[in-house]
Write a protein that holds these residues in place. Structure first.
Motif, mmCIF file in Angstrom:
data_model
loop_
_atom_site.group_PDB
_atom_site.id
_atom_site.type_symbol
_atom_site.label_atom_id
_atom_site.label_comp_id
_atom_site.label_asym_id
_atom_site.label_seq_id
_atom_site.Cartn_x
_atom_site.Cartn_y
_atom_site.Cartn_z
ATOM 1 N N LEU A 29 -15.570 32.560 6.810
ATOM 2 C CA LEU A 29 -15.837 31.438 7.702
ATOM 3 C C LEU A 29 -15.775 31.869 9.159
ATOM 4 C CD1 LEU A 29 -16.261 28.349 8.003
ATOM 5 C CD2 LEU A 29 -13.757 28.125 7.996
ATOM 6 N N PHE B 184 -19.838 28.076 8.979
ATOM 7 C CA PHE B 184 -19.886 27.320 7.734
ATOM 8 C C PHE B 184 -21.184 27.561 6.970
ATOM 9 C CE2 PHE B 184 -20.490 23.281 5.338
ATOM 10 C CZ PHE B 184 -19.395 23.424 4.505
ATOM 11 N N ALA C 228 -15.942 24.245 11.267
ATOM 12 C CA ALA C 228 -16.863 24.231 10.129
ATOM 13 C C ALA C 228 -17.321 22.820 9.827
ATOM 14 C CB ALA C 228 -16.186 24.849 8.905
#
Length: 201
Positions: A19, A24, A105
């Motif tokens: 991540l 994301f 994200a």
């Protein structure tokens, strides 16, 4: 820790690394499986899909605070002392690099599923427990308020303010232990002053 729990921790650690590197959109199940040296099938079997995996990260992030509050409530501990203990932990939870990575994200997730998971595990799970502690403080005469949700919002505003937002957009570093303790103590002192049952007439 069971072998499966240990393996899940390794996979979830790998998910954070991917991540942070890829964001994301780039944190695919395949990329996470490769980072964790796990099979693609294992990730889908344990988590269902990418949203399920990241939802698990959110839940695990909040678990220690949830357990602490649940234990304090069940044992009938002094609610003001519980708030004093909670404050630094909650600031840490909300401003930790992993929480910030999840919030970034969520902002990049067009479907909003991750944002919903964060809300459910955070305000939706931890929030009612904090409200229960606040009500217990009111019942003992330490605080005075009518609306538990308004009291909860006030406490969170005093404790966190815009700090998490500033962390998400990269303006502030994570507060250290002394800063978290000082912020929590100041928030609780202000809460006492604003909602002090002895002074409110």
């Amino acid at each position: 820790m069971t072998p499966r729990t240990e393996r899940q921790q390794q996979i979830e650690d790998a998910a954070y690394r991917v991540l942070e590197r890829r964001g994301f959109a780039g944190a695919t199940m395949l990329a996470i499986a490769r980072e964790a040296r796990a099979s693609h099938e294992t990730l889908y079997r344990w988590y269902g899909d990418k949203t399920g995996l990241f939802r698990a990260l959110v839940v695990r992030n909040a678990e220690a605070v949830r357990q602490m509050l649940t234990t304090q409530i069940a044992r009938g501990h002094d609610p003001m002392q519980t708030l004093a203990r909670l404050g630094p932990d909650l600031v840490d939870l909300l401003t930790h690099p992993r929480a910030i990575a999840l919030n970034r994200a969520a902002a990049a997730d067009p479907g909003g599923d991750l944002a919903a998971a964060i809300a459910a595990a955070g305000r939706g799970t931890i929030g009612p427990l904090i409200a229960e502690v606040l009500v217990a403080a009111r019942d003992r005469g330490a605080l005075r308020f009518d609306d538990p949700q308004a009291a909860l919002g006030l406490y969170l505003d005093l404790l966190v303010g815009d700090l998490q937002h500033r962390r998400v957009i990269g303006l502030d570093p994570p507060p250290d232990a002394d800063q978290r303790q000082a912020r929590a103590a100041q928030a609780l002192d202000r809460l006492r002053r604003l909602l002090d049952g002895r002074d409110a007439a």
